[in-house]
Design a protein around this motif. Structure first.
Motif, PDB file in Angstrom:
ATOM      1  N   THR A  90       1.287  -1.417   0.585  1.00  0.00           N
ATOM      2  CA  THR A  90       0.019   0.454   0.397  1.00  0.00           C
ATOM      3  C   THR A  90       0.951   1.062   0.162  1.00  0.00           C
ATOM      4  O   THR A  90       1.880   1.172   0.363  1.00  0.00           O
ATOM      5  N   THR A 122      -0.918   4.857   6.429  1.00  0.00           N
ATOM      6  CA  THR A 122      -1.369   4.719   4.725  1.00  0.00           C
ATOM      7  C   THR A 122      -2.490   5.296   4.061  1.00  0.00           C
ATOM      8  O   THR A 122      -2.959   6.024   4.952  1.00  0.00           O
ATOM      9  N   PRO A 133      -7.329   1.122   1.354  1.00  0.00           N
ATOM     10  CA  PRO A 133      -5.918   1.049   1.390  1.00  0.00           C
ATOM     11  C   PRO A 133      -5.862   1.579   0.045  1.00  0.00           C
ATOM     12  O   PRO A 133      -6.091   0.210  -0.994  1.00  0.00           O
ATOM     13  N   TYR A 134      -4.811   2.334  -0.195  1.00  0.00           N
ATOM     14  CA  TYR A 134      -4.677   2.903  -2.347  1.00  0.00           C
ATOM     15  C   TYR A 134      -3.095   1.771  -2.279  1.00  0.00           C
ATOM     16  O   TYR A 134      -2.720   1.797  -1.287  1.00  0.00           O
ATOM     17  N   VAL A 135      -3.221   0.594  -2.863  1.00  0.00           N
ATOM     18  CA  VAL A 135      -2.798  -0.473  -3.328  1.00  0.00           C
ATOM     19  C   VAL A 135      -1.593   0.183  -4.370  1.00  0.00           C
ATOM     20  O   VAL A 135      -1.920   0.684  -5.539  1.00  0.00           O
TER      21      VAL A 135
END
Length: 183
Positions: A90, A122, A133-135
């Motif tokens: 992330t 995160t 969450p931004y992956v």
């Protein structure tokens, strides 16, 4: 009583029936949305465990299809085991915090103290009031071992070719690959 006389009994019964139908439909929509939410949560939980199983099955099937076209292999079955699970990396923003204190005592002495702290936070993306969450990237599971059972599994040159192919495709050492004869 005035309401009954003003509307009349048939109209009053019709209004009461309509109210009952509206309440029933509203209640039905609420219970359906709760079922969908619960189903979605359990599906997400199951997806996490099923994803790796699907991944190994997909790779095994692809390897079987390739090996089936190799001379001398014949019918073939492949089993893969994983060393690690899939990992999602992330995006994190570093958060810096610093404090400094300067004190002067009664005798004129000066004491300075400073501290700093860094901690990642995160980054989340939000869609329809759901924060995820931004992956940044997804790391596939690492293959631990390969088992190949095929009709040509008793032929040393076929074993050597299969072992070599598994080493190249999965990046594992030859001692983690087993080739056996299919009965």
């Amino acid at each position: 009583m005035k309401l009954i006389k003003a509307l009349g009994i048939p109209k009053l019964l019709l209004v009461i029936g309509a109210v009952i139908v509206i309440i029933y439909l509203s209640w039905q929509d609420v219970s359906d949305s709760k079922k969908e939410t619960n189903t979605g949560e359990s599906a997400a939980y199951e997806d996490a465990s099923d994803t790796e199983d699907e991944y190994t099955k997909k790779l095994a099937k692809q390897f079987e299809n390739v090996l089936a076209n190799v001379s001398g292999v014949g019918r073939v079955k492949v089993m893969l085991t994983l060393d690690t699970s899939a990992e999602k990396v992330t995006l994190s923003d570093p958060v810096y915090k610093s404090d400094s204190v300067n004190e002067t005592d009664a005798n004129g002495g000066i004491r300075s103290e400073s501290s700093s702290e860094s901690s990642p936070q995160t980054v989340f993306s939000e869609k329809d009031d759901v924060k995820d969450p931004y992956v940044v990237k997804e790391i596939e599971p690492v293959i631990k071992g390969v088992l190949v059972v095929c009709e040509g599994g008793d032929n040393d040159s076929v074993k050597k070719e299969i072992t070599s192919a598994a080493e190249v495709l999965f990046g594992i050492e030859s001692h983690k690959i087993k080739v056996m004869k299919l009965e």
